[in-house]
Motif scaffolding. Structure first.
Motif, mmCIF file in Angstrom:
data_model
loop_
_atom_site.group_PDB
_atom_site.id
_atom_site.type_symbol
_atom_site.label_atom_id
_atom_site.label_comp_id
_atom_site.label_asym_id
_atom_site.label_seq_id
_atom_site.Cartn_x
_atom_site.Cartn_y
_atom_site.Cartn_z
ATOM 1 N N ILE A 25 34.487 22.209 -45.556
ATOM 2 C CA ILE A 25 35.803 21.595 -45.745
ATOM 3 C C ILE A 25 35.752 20.092 -45.505
ATOM 4 N N SER A 26 35.097 19.673 -44.430
ATOM 5 C CA SER A 26 35.125 18.271 -44.032
ATOM 6 C C SER A 26 34.059 17.417 -44.690
ATOM 7 N N LEU A 27 33.000 18.063 -45.231
ATOM 8 C CA LEU A 27 31.919 17.298 -45.869
ATOM 9 C C LEU A 27 31.624 17.813 -47.278
ATOM 10 N N LEU B 228 50.729 28.774 -38.496
ATOM 11 C CA LEU B 228 50.748 30.086 -37.857
ATOM 12 C C LEU B 228 49.639 30.230 -36.818
ATOM 13 N N CYS B 229 48.642 29.354 -36.896
ATOM 14 C CA CYS B 229 47.528 29.414 -35.940
ATOM 15 C C CYS B 229 47.963 28.837 -34.599
ATOM 16 N N PRO B 230 47.421 29.330 -33.495
ATOM 17 C CA PRO B 230 47.734 28.753 -32.181
ATOM 18 C C PRO B 230 47.353 27.272 -32.151
ATOM 19 N N MET B 231 48.106 26.479 -31.391
ATOM 20 C CA MET B 231 47.883 25.040 -31.324
ATOM 21 C C MET B 231 46.461 24.718 -30.865
ATOM 22 N N LYS B 232 45.962 25.473 -29.899
ATOM 23 C CA LYS B 232 44.624 25.213 -29.379
ATOM 24 C C LYS B 232 43.571 25.383 -30.469
ATOM 25 N N LYS B 233 43.723 26.406 -31.285
ATOM 26 C CA LYS B 233 42.778 26.656 -32.369
ATOM 27 C C LYS B 233 42.846 25.552 -33.416
ATOM 28 N N ARG B 234 44.061 25.090 -33.713
ATOM 29 C CA ARG B 234 44.226 24.016 -34.694
ATOM 30 C C ARG B 234 43.551 22.732 -34.226
ATOM 31 N N MET B 235 43.731 22.396 -32.958
ATOM 32 C CA MET B 235 43.151 21.168 -32.435
ATOM 33 C C MET B 235 41.622 21.259 -32.380
ATOM 34 N N HIS B 236 41.104 22.425 -32.007
ATOM 35 C CA HIS B 236 39.654 22.596 -31.989
ATOM 36 C C HIS B 236 39.075 22.401 -33.387
ATOM 37 N N ARG C 111 36.009 19.031 -37.122
ATOM 38 C CA ARG C 111 35.871 18.346 -38.413
ATOM 39 C C ARG C 111 35.602 16.856 -38.216
ATOM 40 N N LEU C 112 36.309 16.262 -37.272
ATOM 41 C CA LEU C 112 36.067 14.848 -36.987
ATOM 42 C C LEU C 112 34.645 14.631 -36.486
ATOM 43 N N ALA C 113 34.193 15.511 -35.597
ATOM 44 C CA ALA C 113 32.836 15.378 -35.049
ATOM 45 C C ALA C 113 31.793 15.504 -36.154
ATOM 46 N N ILE C 114 31.970 16.469 -37.039
ATOM 47 C CA ILE C 114 31.026 16.667 -38.143
ATOM 48 C C ILE C 114 30.962 15.423 -39.032
ATOM 49 N N GLN C 115 32.136 14.899 -39.376
ATOM 50 C CA GLN C 115 32.183 13.727 -40.249
ATOM 51 C C GLN C 115 31.559 12.501 -39.583
#
Length: 223
Positions: free
Chosen positions: A7-9, A70-78, A83-87
């Motif tokens: 998704i991110s790359l 619909l996803c929990p906030m913690k899962k969304r932030m992770h 994605r930021l780390a990968i990029q």
């Protein structure tokens, strides 16, 4: 993790980042290896904030934001942080590649610009790598934050470009001095013992920490 990488790359991002490094190393002339960091830092910042601006907004443009909520906030932030780390790891690899390409295409002098330069090429590279690490991290985080805040990647890119134009200029250098976001670029090349430019990188780190801390609240409110 594999899914996040896809998704991110996407291939187009990987391709234009590498092309960016190749073209820059061909058209930006340097005489000494000390100048490679100057030639790369500001352009790498541009690449970082254009590269990372859609880290979250691609969920909106891809019409997946309703499912995302619909996803929990913690899962969304992770997911966003991964994605930021990968990029940004990929961008750091491009920054290292760009450094090497300058040697390949231009063969700059390595004796240093200072009158009595005793700094080894490995030390110069490590200093450059540390500065590039902070630069890529800061501009990638900032563009993603602005894009999330306004739910538009072009606002994120435009906001970062405005700040980039202000700080990457003689006016920015005179105004902010060693606290400038591009203090590494404006450092005194003839004095390799002057590390006052680290103040600017510390400012980037502090602002980046605040940006990372504010991101969950923005995602929660702006969805």
């Amino acid at each position: 993790m594999t899914c996040e990488m896809k998704i991110s790359l996407p291939f187009r991002k990987q391709a234009y980042a590498i092309c960016f490094a190749v073209i820059l190393s061909l058209v930006r002339g340097v005489s000494y290896s000390d100048e490679i960091g100057i030639a790369l830092e500001a352009p790498m910042a541009v690449l970082a904030f254009t590269f990372c601006a859609d880290t979250y907004t691609q969920e909106i443009t891809g019409r997946r934001s309703e499912v995302w909520r619909l996803c929990p906030m913690k899962k969304r932030m992770h997911s966003i942080y991964r994605r930021l780390a990968i990029q940004e790891i990929y961008l750091l690899a491009v920054a290292v590649l760009g450094y090497g390409l300058f040697f390949l295409f231009q063969n700059p002098r390595t004796d240093g610009m200072a009158w009595s330069s005793s700094e080894s090429e490995i030390c110069r590279f490590l200093v450059y790598f540390a500065a590039a690490f902070v630069t890529v991290g800061f501009w990638g985080l900032l563009s993603n934050l602005l894009s999330c805040l306004f739910r538009n990647m072009w606002v994120g890119i435009g906001g970062c470009m405005t700040l980039w134009l202000i700080t990457n200029s003689s006016v920015g250098d005179e105004t902010f001095g060693v606290w400038n976001l591009f203090s590494y670029t404006f450092r005194n090349l003839e004095d390799n013992g002057d590390f006052s430019w680290i103040c600017g990188k510390m400012a980037c780190i502090c602002i980046g920490i605040m940006v990372a801390a504010a991101l969950p609240k923005i995602i929660e409110k702006r969805g």
